[in-house]
Enzyme design. Structure first.
Site, PDB file in Angstrom:
ATOM      1  N   GLY A   1       0.834  -1.222   0.045  1.00 48.38           N
ATOM      2  CA  GLY A   1      -0.121  -0.006  -0.050  1.00 48.38           C
ATOM      3  C   GLY A   1       0.853   1.488  -0.124  1.00 48.38           C
TER       4      GLY A   1
ATOM      5  N   GLU B   1      18.178   7.384  -7.956  1.00 50.56           N
ATOM      6  CA  GLU B   1      17.480   6.244  -8.449  1.00 50.56           C
ATOM      7  C   GLU B   1      16.657   6.737  -9.816  1.00 50.56           C
ATOM      8  OE1 GLU B   1      13.517   3.838  -7.204  1.00 50.56           O
ATOM      9  OE2 GLU B   1      14.794   4.629  -5.938  1.00 50.56           O
TER      10      GLU B   1
ATOM     11  N   GLY C   1      10.003   3.444  -9.788  1.00 48.02           N
ATOM     12  CA  GLY C   1      10.711   4.461  -9.412  1.00 48.02           C
ATOM     13  C   GLY C   1       9.953   5.944  -9.263  1.00 48.02           C
TER      14      GLY C   1
END
Length: 378
Positions: free
Chosen positions: A132, A243, A364
């Protein structure tokens, strides 16, 4: 490879080194990895031995102390492979998991772990996403409770790349009542109560292992707190920028590779009395896609350059992630279309790129989340 404004001779040397590694160690074997669902550890160790796992890390631990531009060159060069499962296995280790140790680790933690991480002897994963909670880091439900000289972790993580075969995990957990009171912890494989709930089957990235992780009263030493207690939310948000640049580099690399493959194909494929390249609509469509890719690539390198200058890059990187995640799907889908029926056959590189590209608009930080990050900063 097109030249960028920020290129140096050292960057080209690194590109050449990565290209040789891909040709020797990856491309001849990666079909088997797609079938088995993971990259062999000996391949990752050889990458570490080649000095490719610690580009931005301290030299005292075996790193090269390079800047963000050099790290971007590595990610983009790696993404010239058409095996994205291999690519993401590496980039999670180098750009998404181990940076938490680099940025927030104590001297003792780095002494204990970082050399082996850089050498490829210890492979890392990062546990943030939950069933979640993905980009919504404040929604994390995994808890960390202090108990004397230990922390006790309980919860579940989902979609964790390297989750099955990693040795070292950097795990985000709620450590207090505040909405953003999150801490990061180091969890070693084999710690009692820590297990892989299941390996997940995916549409693409087939040679990367992806897992659900379960923490059932996992007791870890207090010394395994990574960074300051309650400050993990900010550590995660900071590392999101590294990232997302890596994922954008992956997307741009895939665009470039797909265009190269398709240009070769349409020049050779005979149809309607000549090569497909003779069809004006195909020439013009590929030309426009190449123009978009080159523009995105310059923006990618500009964002990495801004990192080296110490600028706030959250809005720029959010734009970049949204742009490249959508662009790679546009480019690869069009390139697959121009391959005709062969573009839908599993043995072709373009079909693999098409499957693997889809998640780059999701993982990402989904496109919609990224655009909200952009909009709230105007």
């Amino acid at each position: 490879m097109q030249i960028t404004l920020y290129d140096t001779p050292e960057h080209q040397t690194l590109r050449d080194q990565v290209a040789r590694f891909l040709a020797r160690e990856v491309e001849p074997h990666a079909d088997k990895w797609e079938e088995q669902g993971f990259v062999p550890r000996e391949v990752l160790r050889r990458m570490g031995q080649a000095g490719l796992f610690g580009l931005m890390y301290e030299s005292e631990y075996g790193g090269a102390e390079a800047d963000a531009l050099t790290n971007l060159v590595f990610a983009e060069a790696l993404s010239q492979s058409t095996y994205a499962g291999f690519i993401i296995t590496v980039l999670v280790h180098t750009d998404m998991a181990s940076p938490h140790l680099h940025h927030a680790g104590s001297a003792a933690q780095k002494e204990k772990y970082l050399r082996k991480v850089i050498a490829g002897e210890t492979i890392t994963a990062v546990g943030i996403t939950e069933p979640g909670a993905g980009s919504d880091v404040a929604g994390i439900r995994t808890t960390a409770r202090r108990d004397g000289d230990h922390w006790v972790l309980n919860g579940t993580k989902m979609f964790i790349t390297n989750g099955v075969h990693a040795d070292l995990y950097f795990v985000a957990a709620k450590s207090g009542p505040g909405k953003r009171e999150v801490s990061m912890f180091i969890v070693e494989k084999g710690t009692p109560g820590f297990s892989v709930g299941r390996a997940l089957k995916k549409t693409g990235w087939l040679s990367s292992d992806t897992a659900e992780l379960v923490f059932d009263n996992v007791r870890i030493p207090a010394a395994n707190l990574l960074g300051e207690e309650g400050k993990g939310f900010y550590s995660v948000m900071k590392n999101f920028q590294t990232e997302r640049i890596a994922l954008a580099a992956m997307a741009v690399g895939h665009c470039t590779r797909a265009l190269d493959l398709t240009l070769d194909y349409v020049r050779q494929r005979q149809a309607f009395g000549g090569p497909l390249w003779d069809q004006q609509v195909i020439r013009q469509r590929l030309s426009m896609l190449d123009a978009k890719t080159r523009a995105a690539r310059q923006f990618l390198y500009h964002c990495a350059w801004r990192v080296t200058q110490g600028h706030d890059i959250v809005q720029d990187v959010s734009m970049l992630k949204a742009l490249t995640g959508e662009l790679v799907n546009e480019v690869v889908s069009a390139c697959q279309q121009f391959h005709g029926g062969m573009g839908y056959i599993r043995e072709t590189a373009i079909e693999r790129l098409w499957r693997d590209a889809r998640v780059l608009a999701i993982g990402g930080g989904a496109t919609e989340v990224m655009l909200e990050e952009v909009a709230k900063r105007y």
